[in-house]
Design an enzyme around this catalytic site. Structure first.
Site, short mmCIF file in Angstrom:
data_model
loop_
_atom_site.label_atom_id
_atom_site.label_comp_id
_atom_site.label_asym_id
_atom_site.label_seq_id
_atom_site.Cartn_x
_atom_site.Cartn_y
_atom_site.Cartn_z
N TYR A 140 0.74 -1.31 0.02
CA TYR A 140 0.20 -0.01 0.01
C TYR A 140 0.98 1.31 0.11
O TYR A 140 1.97 1.26 0.76
CB TYR A 140 -0.84 0.10 1.13
CG TYR A 140 -2.32 0.09 0.87
CD1 TYR A 140 -2.88 0.95 0.24
CD2 TYR A 140 -3.04 -1.32 1.11
CE1 TYR A 140 -4.15 0.84 -0.20
CE2 TYR A 140 -4.41 -1.40 0.90
CZ TYR A 140 -4.99 -0.49 0.22
OH TYR A 140 -6.28 -0.57 -0.20
N GLU A 197 -0.59 4.81 -0.55
CA GLU A 197 -1.52 6.08 -0.68
C GLU A 197 -0.54 7.30 -0.66
O GLU A 197 0.25 7.24 0.48
CB GLU A 197 -2.76 6.04 0.27
CG GLU A 197 -3.66 5.11 -0.39
CD GLU A 197 -4.82 4.83 0.43
OE1 GLU A 197 -4.87 5.45 1.67
OE2 GLU A 197 -5.70 4.27 0.05
N ASP A 238 -6.25 14.03 -25.07
CA ASP A 238 -6.00 12.58 -24.51
C ASP A 238 -5.45 11.71 -25.72
O ASP A 238 -5.95 11.76 -26.74
CB ASP A 238 -7.50 12.19 -24.33
CG ASP A 238 -7.58 10.76 -24.00
OD1 ASP A 238 -6.42 10.05 -23.96
OD2 ASP A 238 -8.74 10.14 -23.61
N THR A 240 -3.08 6.70 -21.70
CA THR A 240 -3.06 5.28 -21.38
C THR A 240 -1.60 5.03 -21.41
O THR A 240 -0.77 5.34 -22.41
CB THR A 240 -3.80 4.26 -22.00
OG1 THR A 240 -3.72 4.25 -23.35
CG2 THR A 240 -5.37 4.62 -21.62
N LYS A 266 -1.12 1.18 -24.55
CA LYS A 266 -1.43 0.90 -26.10
C LYS A 266 -0.17 1.28 -26.92
O LYS A 266 0.71 0.34 -26.54
CB LYS A 266 -2.48 2.09 -26.39
CG LYS A 266 -3.74 1.83 -25.59
CD LYS A 266 -4.91 2.76 -25.93
CE LYS A 266 -6.17 2.25 -25.07
NZ LYS A 266 -7.03 3.36 -25.10
N ARG A 294 -1.13 -1.77 -18.21
CA ARG A 294 -2.44 -1.22 -18.26
C ARG A 294 -2.40 -0.09 -17.00
O ARG A 294 -2.36 -0.51 -15.85
CB ARG A 294 -3.53 -2.22 -17.93
CG ARG A 294 -4.79 -2.34 -18.52
CD ARG A 294 -5.56 -3.59 -18.33
NE ARG A 294 -5.30 -4.20 -19.69
CZ ARG A 294 -5.70 -3.83 -20.94
NH1 ARG A 294 -6.68 -2.85 -21.02
NH2 ARG A 294 -5.28 -4.32 -22.12
#
Ligand SMILES: *Cc1c(COP(=O)(O)O)cnc(C)c1O
Length: 416
Positions: free
Chosen positions: A53, A55, A198, A224, A227, A233
């Protein structure tokens, strides 16, 4: 803790993964948003980094034990900054959709107007399509492309004057041309709108220097990572320093909890790969391969939207060939060639059975295929489309597909 291997403990999942490896190896992947990550990136993705974790952001975490995670995330950020010339990078968005949501909420107020590209003209669902939650919160207005297949700048200026948008958004997933960012920025400046691009589909081509880079010019650029950029991902937001705090807060705690640092590690690896000269060659070849497809499809009198391609993809209206996009997709599936059905500009048909197909070259280019193979594949696609009801011919093409794919092995390391 279970100490057995995946194969011994869970044959259902192990087999499905094995079958998926075989599917990827033996088929021709032409969905333009897909690609294949390297073995090094896969190793990072499947690492124990997933256990942690973290954060917060590097150096400012809410949890202890983040020193190595900080190295991973900061390395990804530094490499992305260098690749795109970005002032600020947030690499935590879990994928493309939340990345865009974070930007809208970070920089706008509910009810604000966003001018975005029409979906049927190549825009993306996450740019305020009526089926998305964002469309209920922000006021999305759409601009279109003109007869020549370019964004109609006169019309965009008129719409900007009329609607006074807070943001002008460019970016696409089914458009085959480059974008004139300077003129769009000029229009945005004339009405005081924030500029957002984008570049999810073409992030890799921009990093490789093969397409215009909006990062130095625009306020915010999202992409992203999985791609053309060929990472794991995920999503990434690049922005001018003056928006850095708002963007970071919008991602965490505004929208997300703990980041997926194993994905971030894999993307960091991909960014290192993208810094190598071989990646520039890869990007050049992606475009050459798309052109090679275009040439054959034009010879065979296919109706190519936007007049052709300047990037990695082609959008083709197949209805003049007596077939719908859905039928073409199904027939090509049977022949081992994966593409997707897609709306064409102002498509008279429905999204589930549109007029077009969309196909692209990033994944096949990763396998090492060049113009010669593209010509062969374009002929195979044509044969499938012209004989889509003839199962014998589809079976024959499937064998050709597998023979071709076999010549370009993908993950020999993973074969057991
Ligand atoms: C793929 C894509 C997205 C969404 O990415 P996901 O990871 O599927 O959520 C957003 N915008 C554009 C332009 C895209 O091409």
């Amino acid at each position: 803790m279970n100490k057995q291997s995946l194969k011994d403990f869970d044959p259902v999942i192990a087999n499905a993964i094995k079958n998926e490896i075989n599917r990827q190896e033996s088929g021709l992947e032409m969905i333009p948003s897909e690609n294949f990550v390297s073995i090094a990136a896969l190793e990072a993705l499947g690492s124990v980094v997933t256990n942690k974790y973290s954060e917060g952001y590097p150096g400012k975490r809410y949890y202890g034990g983040c020193e190595h995670i900080d190295t991973i995330e900061q390395t990804a950020i530094d490499r992305a900054k260098e690749l795109f010339g970005a002032e600020h990078v947030n690499i935590q968005p879990l994928s493309g959709a939340p990345m865009n949501v974070a930007v809208y909420f970070g920089l706008l107020e509910p009810g604000d107007t966003i001018l975005g590209m029409d979906l049927s003209h190549g825009g993306h669902l996450t740019h305020g399509h009526p089926v998305t939650h964002m469309a209920k919160i922000f006021n999305f207005i759409r601009y279109k492309t003109n007869q020549e297949g370019n964004i109609d700048l006169d019309n965009l200026q008129e719409m900007a004057n009329t609607h006074k948008p807070k943001m002008i958004l460019v970016g696409y997933s089914a458009y085959s041309r480059d974008i004139d960012y300077e003129n769009i920025k000029r229009i945005a400046d004339s009405v005081g709108a924030i500029t957002m691009a984008d570049v999810s589909h073409i992030g890799g081509l921009i990093a490789g220097g093969e397409m215009n880079n909006p990062v130095p010019l625009f306020d915010v650029v999202t992409t992203t990572t999985h791609k053309t950029l060929r990472g794991a991902r995920g999503g990434m937001i690049m922005c001018k320093e003056k928006y850095a705090k708002k963007i970071d807060k919008a991602v965490f705690p505004g929208l997300q909890g703990g980041p997926h640092e194993n994905n971030i590690a894999a993307s960091a690896v991909a960014f290192k790969e993208a810094q190598e000269p071989a990646f520039k060659e890869y990007c050049k070849q992606i475009k050459k391969n798309a052109k090679a497809l275009e040439i054959v499809f034009k010879e065979k009198e296919y109706k190519i939207m936007f007049g052709g391609t300047s990037n990695h993809l082609l959008l083709i209206d197949v209805t003049p060939k007596g077939i719908t996009g859905k039928e073409a997709q199904q027939a090509l599936d049977k022949a081992g060639i994966t593409i997707n059905k897609n709306m064409i500009p102002d498509d008279p048909r429905r999204p589930m059975d549109p007029s077009g197909i969309r196909l692209g070259t990033p994944a096949l280019t990763t396998r090492g295929m060049k113009e010669k193979e593209m010509e062969q594949i374009a002929h195979m696609i044509d044969e499938v489309i012209m004989n889509h009801q003839n199962d014998e011919i589809l079976e024959k093409i499937k064998q050709q597909t597998e023979a071709l794919a076999k010549q370009f092995p993908l993950y020999p390391e993973l074969q057991v």
